[in-house]
Design a protein around this motif. Structure first.
Motif, mmCIF file in Angstrom:
data_model
loop_
_atom_site.group_PDB
_atom_site.id
_atom_site.type_symbol
_atom_site.label_atom_id
_atom_site.label_comp_id
_atom_site.label_asym_id
_atom_site.label_seq_id
_atom_site.Cartn_x
_atom_site.Cartn_y
_atom_site.Cartn_z
ATOM 1 N N ARG A 103 3.938 11.078 5.127
ATOM 2 C CA ARG A 103 3.161 11.249 6.038
ATOM 3 C C ARG A 103 3.702 10.940 7.523
ATOM 4 N N ASP A 104 3.266 11.637 8.586
ATOM 5 C CA ASP A 104 3.797 11.791 10.181
ATOM 6 C C ASP A 104 3.942 10.029 10.452
ATOM 7 N N SER A 105 2.987 9.419 10.295
ATOM 8 C CA SER A 105 2.863 7.949 10.963
ATOM 9 C C SER A 105 3.795 7.010 10.501
ATOM 10 N N VAL A 106 4.560 7.390 9.232
ATOM 11 C CA VAL A 106 5.522 6.321 8.537
ATOM 12 C C VAL A 106 6.802 7.065 8.482
ATOM 13 N N LYS A 107 6.879 8.210 9.121
ATOM 14 C CA LYS A 107 8.379 8.830 8.661
ATOM 15 C C LYS A 107 9.273 7.902 9.809
ATOM 16 N N GLY A 108 10.548 7.625 9.289
ATOM 17 C CA GLY A 108 11.625 7.021 10.093
ATOM 18 C C GLY A 108 11.262 5.511 9.908
ATOM 19 N N ARG A 109 10.116 4.891 9.526
ATOM 20 C CA ARG A 109 10.018 3.647 9.012
ATOM 21 C C ARG A 109 9.812 3.392 7.609
ATOM 22 N N PHE A 110 9.439 4.037 7.023
ATOM 23 C CA PHE A 110 9.151 3.763 5.280
ATOM 24 C C PHE A 110 10.269 4.771 4.551
ATOM 25 N N THR A 111 10.483 4.121 3.382
ATOM 26 C CA THR A 111 11.420 4.840 2.342
ATOM 27 C C THR A 111 11.018 4.760 1.128
ATOM 28 N N ILE A 112 10.660 5.688 0.556
ATOM 29 C CA ILE A 112 10.448 5.699 -0.868
ATOM 30 C C ILE A 112 11.472 5.970 -1.760
ATOM 31 N N SER A 113 11.635 5.057 -2.951
ATOM 32 C CA SER A 113 12.956 5.464 -3.541
ATOM 33 C C SER A 113 12.219 4.700 -5.246
ATOM 34 N N GLN A 114 13.207 5.331 -5.988
ATOM 35 C CA GLN A 114 13.110 5.019 -7.501
ATOM 36 C C GLN A 114 14.036 4.641 -8.106
ATOM 37 N N ASP A 115 13.986 3.608 -9.090
ATOM 38 C CA ASP A 115 15.167 3.214 -10.067
ATOM 39 C C ASP A 115 14.613 3.618 -11.290
ATOM 40 N N ASN A 116 15.282 4.662 -12.060
ATOM 41 C CA ASN A 116 14.674 5.078 -13.243
ATOM 42 C C ASN A 116 15.035 4.265 -14.396
ATOM 43 N N ALA A 117 16.488 3.315 -14.255
ATOM 44 C CA ALA A 117 16.596 2.465 -15.217
ATOM 45 C C ALA A 117 15.456 1.479 -15.375
ATOM 46 N N LYS A 118 14.904 1.022 -14.363
ATOM 47 C CA LYS A 118 13.845 0.054 -14.474
ATOM 48 C C LYS A 118 12.528 0.580 -14.463
ATOM 49 N N ASN A 119 12.316 1.896 -14.477
ATOM 50 C CA ASN A 119 10.949 2.630 -14.449
ATOM 51 C C ASN A 119 10.228 2.039 -13.179
ATOM 52 N N THR A 120 11.001 1.785 -11.962
ATOM 53 C CA THR A 120 10.318 0.957 -10.706
ATOM 54 C C THR A 120 10.215 2.186 -9.683
ATOM 55 N N LEU A 121 9.039 2.058 -9.017
ATOM 56 C CA LEU A 121 9.167 2.765 -7.652
ATOM 57 C C LEU A 121 8.990 1.709 -6.604
ATOM 58 N N TYR A 122 9.739 2.084 -5.417
ATOM 59 C CA TYR A 122 9.840 1.182 -4.297
ATOM 60 C C TYR A 122 9.020 1.888 -3.201
ATOM 61 N N LEU A 123 8.837 1.214 -2.109
ATOM 62 C CA LEU A 123 8.471 1.393 -0.886
ATOM 63 C C LEU A 123 8.991 0.566 0.198
ATOM 64 N N GLN A 124 10.061 0.901 0.818
ATOM 65 C CA GLN A 124 10.665 -0.115 1.881
ATOM 66 C C GLN A 124 9.798 0.203 3.091
ATOM 67 N N MET A 125 9.267 -0.703 3.821
ATOM 68 C CA MET A 125 8.548 -0.491 5.180
ATOM 69 C C MET A 125 9.157 -1.372 5.901
ATOM 70 N N ASN A 126 9.507 -0.716 6.934
ATOM 71 C CA ASN A 126 10.182 -1.347 8.212
ATOM 72 C C ASN A 126 9.284 -1.107 9.431
ATOM 73 N N SER A 127 9.622 -1.971 10.449
ATOM 74 C CA SER A 127 8.883 -1.726 11.726
ATOM 75 C C SER A 127 7.294 -1.669 11.523
ATOM 76 N N LEU A 128 6.919 -2.407 10.883
ATOM 77 C CA LEU A 128 5.510 -2.681 10.235
ATOM 78 C C LEU A 128 4.814 -2.772 11.629
ATOM 79 N N LYS A 129 3.510 -2.081 11.576
ATOM 80 C CA LYS A 129 2.411 -1.908 12.924
ATOM 81 C C LYS A 129 1.071 -2.449 12.229
ATOM 82 N N PRO A 130 0.214 -2.919 13.083
ATOM 83 C CA PRO A 130 -0.926 -3.579 12.530
ATOM 84 C C PRO A 130 -1.715 -2.572 11.817
#
Length: 122
Positions: free
Chosen positions: A60-87
């Protein structure tokens, strides 16, 4: 039986970072479209980021450039790295998974986690 479990939420100051994790059991994550949604108090649930089974991501536009979604298929795990967090990022964050991409995009996925609270203080 499919289970989707989120973790990694917490309290952080504005400008800080958090990494959310979503571990899926009973399914092969690589075969599924997956996504992060969030819902703030008194607001509708909104889609934050998605990753399709081919690895295509969207945000979504409000998180572009701050959040990154990724996946580790070997671990069957999804991640969301959230930087520059805002209230305004404060919400319960949910992980969703479905074999059908459009169901995930529309928030109608078959599998959902219980949510993890993210609170960003100003």
């Amino acid at each position: 039986q499919v289970q989707v479990v989120e973790s990694g939420g917490g309290l952080v100051q504005a400008g800080g970072s958090l990494r959310l994790s979503c571990t899926a059991s009973g399914l092969i994550a690589n075969d599924y479209a997956m996504a992060w949604f969030r819902q703030a108090p008194g607001k509708k649930r909104e889609r934050v980021a998605t990753i399709d089974s081919d690895g295509t991501t969207s945000y979504r536009d409000s998180v572009k450039g701050r959040f990154t979604i990724s996946q580790d298929n070997a671990k069957n795990t999804l991640y969301l790295q959230m930087n520059s967090l805002k209230p305004e990022d404060t919400a319960i964050y949910y992980c969703a998974a479905d074999r059908t991409k459009w169901k995930v995009w529309l928030g109608d996925a078959d599998y959902w986690g219980q949510g993890t609270q993210v609170t960003v203080s100003s």
